[in-house]
Design an enzyme around this catalytic site. Structure first.
Site, PDB file in Angstrom:
ATOM      1  N   ASN A 184       7.854  -5.713  -1.319  1.00 31.81           N
ATOM      2  CA  ASN A 184       7.865  -4.634  -0.335  1.00 31.81           C
ATOM      3  C   ASN A 184       6.448  -4.572   0.222  1.00 31.81           C
ATOM      4  OD1 ASN A 184       7.871  -2.344   1.198  1.00 31.81           O
ATOM      5  ND2 ASN A 184       8.904  -1.049  -0.315  1.00 31.81           N
ATOM      6  N   HIS A 215      12.709  -2.878   1.637  1.00 31.77           N
ATOM      7  CA  HIS A 215      12.181  -1.574   2.069  1.00 31.77           C
ATOM      8  C   HIS A 215      13.072  -0.482   1.521  1.00 31.77           C
ATOM      9  CE1 HIS A 215       9.440  -3.604   4.749  1.00 31.77           C
ATOM     10  NE2 HIS A 215      10.462  -4.345   5.153  1.00 31.77           N
ATOM     11  N   PRO A 257       0.794  -1.231   0.000  1.00 26.35           N
ATOM     12  CA  PRO A 257       0.000   0.000   0.000  1.00 26.35           C
ATOM     13  C   PRO A 257       0.827   1.282   0.000  1.00 26.35           C
ATOM     14  CG  PRO A 257      -0.090  -1.087   2.135  1.00 26.35           C
ATOM     15  CD  PRO A 257       0.557  -2.050   1.187  1.00 26.35           C
ATOM     16  N   ASN A 258       0.308   2.270  -0.694  1.00 31.34           N
ATOM     17  CA  ASN A 258       0.856   3.636  -0.787  1.00 31.34           C
ATOM     18  C   ASN A 258       2.117   3.739  -1.649  1.00 31.34           C
ATOM     19  OD1 ASN A 258      -1.137   4.871   0.969  1.00 31.34           O
ATOM     20  ND2 ASN A 258      -0.153   3.727   2.619  1.00 31.34           N
ATOM     21  N   ARG A 296       5.497  11.012  -2.400  1.00 35.13           N
ATOM     22  CA  ARG A 296       5.251  10.660  -0.995  1.00 35.13           C
ATOM     23  C   ARG A 296       6.555  10.707  -0.182  1.00 35.13           C
ATOM     24  NH1 ARG A 296       4.812   4.514   1.159  1.00 35.13           N
ATOM     25  NH2 ARG A 296       4.127   5.009   3.246  1.00 35.13           N
ATOM     26  N   GLU A 343      12.490  -9.585   1.160  1.00 36.54           N
ATOM     27  CA  GLU A 343      11.708  -8.442   1.661  1.00 36.54           C
ATOM     28  C   GLU A 343      12.536  -7.169   1.436  1.00 36.54           C
ATOM     29  OE1 GLU A 343      10.870  -8.944   5.862  1.00 36.54           O
ATOM     30  OE2 GLU A 343      10.434  -6.809   6.131  1.00 36.54           O
ATOM     31  N   ARG A 347      13.867   4.284  12.083  1.00 39.53           N
ATOM     32  CA  ARG A 347      12.608   5.049  12.145  1.00 39.53           C
ATOM     33  C   ARG A 347      11.816   4.668  13.404  1.00 39.53           C
ATOM     34  NH1 ARG A 347       9.788   4.806   6.456  1.00 39.53           N
ATOM     35  NH2 ARG A 347       8.606   6.503   7.432  1.00 39.53           N
ATOM     36  N   TYR A 395      11.559   7.952   0.975  1.00 38.99           N
ATOM     37  CA  TYR A 395      11.341   6.987  -0.112  1.00 38.99           C
ATOM     38  C   TYR A 395      11.946   7.379  -1.452  1.00 38.99           C
ATOM     39  CZ  TYR A 395       8.019   5.477   3.438  1.00 38.99           C
ATOM     40  OH  TYR A 395       7.468   5.069   4.619  1.00 38.99           O
ATOM     41  N   ALA A 422       3.302  -0.868   4.636  1.00 39.78           N
ATOM     42  CA  ALA A 422       2.766  -0.850   6.012  1.00 39.78           C
ATOM     43  C   ALA A 422       2.308  -2.240   6.472  1.00 39.78           C
ATOM     44  CB  ALA A 422       1.621   0.146   6.098  1.00 39.78           C
TER      45      ALA A 422
HETATM   46  C1  DQA Z   1       8.402   0.829   3.603  1.00 41.82           C
HETATM   47  C2  DQA Z   1       8.552   1.036   5.118  1.00 41.82           C
HETATM   48  C3  DQA Z   1       7.210   0.832   5.819  1.00 41.82           C
HETATM   49  O1  DQA Z   1       7.366   1.019   7.222  1.00 41.82           O
HETATM   50  C4  DQA Z   1       6.199   1.846   5.316  1.00 41.82           C
HETATM   51  O2  DQA Z   1       4.940   1.621   5.918  1.00 41.82           O
HETATM   52  C5  DQA Z   1       6.088   1.863   3.843  1.00 41.82           C
HETATM   53  C6  DQA Z   1       7.289   1.697   3.031  1.00 41.82           C
HETATM   54  C7  DQA Z   1       9.685   1.163   2.829  1.00 41.82           C
HETATM   55  O3  DQA Z   1       9.771   0.820   1.665  1.00 41.82           O
HETATM   56  O4  DQA Z   1      10.594   1.799   3.391  1.00 41.82           O
HETATM   57  O5  DQA Z   1       5.016   2.136   3.299  1.00 41.82           O
HETATM   58  O6  DQA Z   1       8.109  -0.524   3.370  1.00 41.82           O
END
Ligand code: DQA
Length: 181
Positions: free
Chosen positions: A113, A139, A48-49, A56, A137, A146, A61, A116
């Site tokens: 990825n 990120h 998501p997002n 964003r 995985e 963080r 990011y 959240a």
């Molecule tokens: C994320 C890190 C997560 O904590 C966050 O909710 C994201 C992006 C990253 O790519 O750094 O949406 O996965």
């Protein structure tokens, strides 16, 4: 035909048939090998997002859009004749359904990825355990630098590896590993 001539003729036909069968067998073994080598398949899943990348929170990011990242991955994969699919979803159910489909789709490796959902989704973890497809995985940000709620992942202990904090390069590192895996 004398009976001796007819015997020679029959024997020659038999040898000829055996040769044909043998070469047919070789062809089918060879083509199976070629088919198998040409079809390594990798899926990249974005949670998501991540559709908002570029605008964003660029301090976390980066400035690349999701399309930029997917395009870079596709270019690398196609140069190596690897089949690469990418998908982004904001919906946990859609991501679970996609993960469930992996064994039928014969995907060899997953780069994910979970965004959240990393910190919340038992459902996605269970789907990954069920299909047993190896995954990395990724990120973009260094989640350990963080907020504390980002330090726990439902995926890391069942992943082949975790890459966190390399920005978009993390996906490329994961893809290079998956290609050679
Ligand atoms: C994320 C890190 C997560 O904590 C966050 O909710 C994201 C992006 C990253 O790519 O750094 O949406 O996965």
């Amino acid at each position: 035909y004398s009976s001796a001539a007819s015997d020679v003729y029959k024997r020659q036909r038999l040898i000829c048939r055996q040769k044909t069968l043998f070469s047919a067998k070789l062809t089918s073994i060879d083509s199976r090998k070629t088919y198998h080598m040409a079809t390594k398949s990798i899926l990249v899943l974005h949670g998501p997002n991540l559709n908002l990348l570029g605008e964003r929170e660029p301090q976390h990011y980066g400035k690349q859009t999701l399309e930029d990242i997917d395009q870079a991955l596709k270019t690398i994969a196609s140069a190596k004749s690897i089949k690469l699919e990418t998908m982004q979803s904001n919906s946990e159910g859609d991501l679970v359904n996609k993960i469930q489909s992996l064994s039928n789709d014969k995907v060899d490796f997953l780069i994910i990825n979970p965004a959240a959902y990393t910190h919340t989704s038992v459902a996605m973890r269970d789907a990954l355990s069920a299909v047993k497809v190896p995954f990395i995985e990724v990120h973009l940000s260094n989640v350990y630098a963080r907020e504390p709620f980002r330090h726990h992942s439902y995926f890391s202990d069942i992943a082949v590896a975790v890459i966190s904090g390399l920005g978009a390069d993390g996906y490329i590192a994961a893809l290079n590993f998956a290609i050679n895996a």
